[in-house]
Design an enzyme around this catalytic site. Sequence first.
Site, mmCIF file in Angstrom:
data_model
loop_
_atom_site.group_PDB
_atom_site.id
_atom_site.type_symbol
_atom_site.label_atom_id
_atom_site.label_comp_id
_atom_site.label_asym_id
_atom_site.label_seq_id
_atom_site.Cartn_x
_atom_site.Cartn_y
_atom_site.Cartn_z
ATOM 1 C CG HIS A 271 24.708 66.025 -6.435
ATOM 2 N ND1 HIS A 271 24.910 66.831 -5.339
ATOM 3 C CD2 HIS A 271 23.740 65.135 -6.078
ATOM 4 C CE1 HIS A 271 24.103 66.448 -4.358
ATOM 5 N NE2 HIS A 271 23.385 65.413 -4.787
ATOM 6 C CB SER B 171 22.870 64.359 -1.593
ATOM 7 O OG SER B 171 22.119 65.186 -2.422
HETATM 8 C C1 GCU Z 1 17.453 66.829 -4.537
HETATM 9 C C2 GCU Z 1 17.302 67.909 -3.494
HETATM 10 C C3 GCU Z 1 18.612 68.170 -2.745
HETATM 11 C C4 GCU Z 1 19.194 66.887 -2.251
HETATM 12 C C5 GCU Z 1 19.287 65.858 -3.347
HETATM 13 C C6 GCU Z 1 19.703 64.469 -2.886
HETATM 14 O O1 GCU Z 1 18.265 67.294 -5.574
HETATM 15 O O2 GCU Z 1 16.810 69.063 -4.113
HETATM 16 O O3 GCU Z 1 18.388 69.037 -1.667
HETATM 17 O O4 GCU Z 1 20.439 67.114 -1.651
HETATM 18 O O5 GCU Z 1 18.021 65.691 -3.949
HETATM 19 O O6 GCU Z 1 19.629 64.136 -1.734
HETATM 20 O O7 GCU Z 1 20.068 63.674 -3.750
#
Ligand code: GCU
Length: 429
Positions: free
Chosen positions: A408, A267
């Site tokens: 995710h 992420s």
């Molecule tokens: C949010 C953000 C993402 C990121 C994520 C994370 O969802 O919008 O860009 O990757 O957090 O790091 O958990």
Amino acid sequence: MNQFICFLIILGLLLVIGISFSQEFVPNYDETKVPTFKLPDPLQLENGKRVKKADVWWKKRRPEIFKLFEEQVYGKMPDKFEKITYKLLEMDSGALAGKAIRKQVTVYLVGREDGPKMDLLIYLPNQAHGPVPVFLALNFYGNHTIHADPNITMTDSWVQNNKEFGITQNQATDFSRGIRASRWPVAQILARGYGLATIYYGDIDPDFDDGFQNGVHPFFYKQGQTQPEPDEWGSIAAWAWGLSRAMDYLETDKSVDSKKVIVMGHSRLGKTSVWAGAADQRFAIVISNNSGCGGAALSRRQFGETVGRINRVFPHWFCDNFNRYNENEAALPIDQHQLLALIAPRPLYVASAEEDRWADPKGEFLAAKYASPVYELLGKKGIPADAEPKIHEPIMTTIGYHIRAGKHDVTRYDWERYMDFADLHLKNK
Ligand code: GCU
């Protein structure tokens, strides 16, 4: 009269709330609404000439692309600083029921104990003969969250509140020990002959927008400077810089094969691992797990999270210049396939998750695919032209890609593929 004024104020407030609601970001998840776009060509020099030879890539094109990412996206990292120093806090060669050597090392990021510091937690396979390849990855909530091992030191850095993890005062507590273990299959990593090194990312820079008064940034301000210039580092670049300082330490550790350090991140920390791998060519393999916007996903697709949205919600992640491209992706002088191309010819793995539409799985795949011509120029195999990734059918050339079912996250499936990929590229080499 008073009542009437009250009524007007309430009406006004409702109107403002209504307007801000109507402006609420609505992500596009409809493939037919993805705008048509033209990607910048990684193999065309700014003067219009084509790059046909590897040395032109190294001497001219790569520096052009790197500079654009530095100045327009992540911000420049400091070019001068004192060497790190470090202190071994603790070591146990019978950790995890005798399976592991555990080391905890404090790294002083600017070489002095009164400066910023980060704690590196390292597990190495106990039965190893000689130096081992190591996965290096930042974690979100503190080293003690990756495994239930009671001997892992708890961070005293600022931590994001999370009720589920028992964090309410921005301080980690024992409740969160091992709470993220599902993302860190330590036993499997060790059993396959790899080590794991991890750092809490908030040790390097706490993840909130405070105008860059905390974390490593202030240690690099010039006289009178109070925040980074528009082309200087945001938080992602600072975390990436921290990964390079971890590498500085790993190069001194005889039990680690520092020529085989695999930088991995999920992420926002996937955005970070890719930028770290682009900026520091000591990383042997680079892995992006669900990194999405500002990571592996193409910005021009505007699918899921967009440049404008990420810059508004996380104003500290990128450099200020990146705001120029809010709702204006077509003006970007680069796109993320060129970031991935900066990893070449080193092995690169991009992983997506089917339900992680916010991160645009297809955009992540296409960026890996469009980075391929650079790999090919450098004599490696990229993503084959006709490849169409299906769920759980990983592609593994010098570029790896998979899309798995689910959301995710970082799962056992992801780690197994990363280790297969590392075996392919590092074993017996
Ligand atoms: C949010 C953000 C993402 C990121 C994520 C994370 O969802 O919008 O860009 O990757 O957090 O790091 O958990």
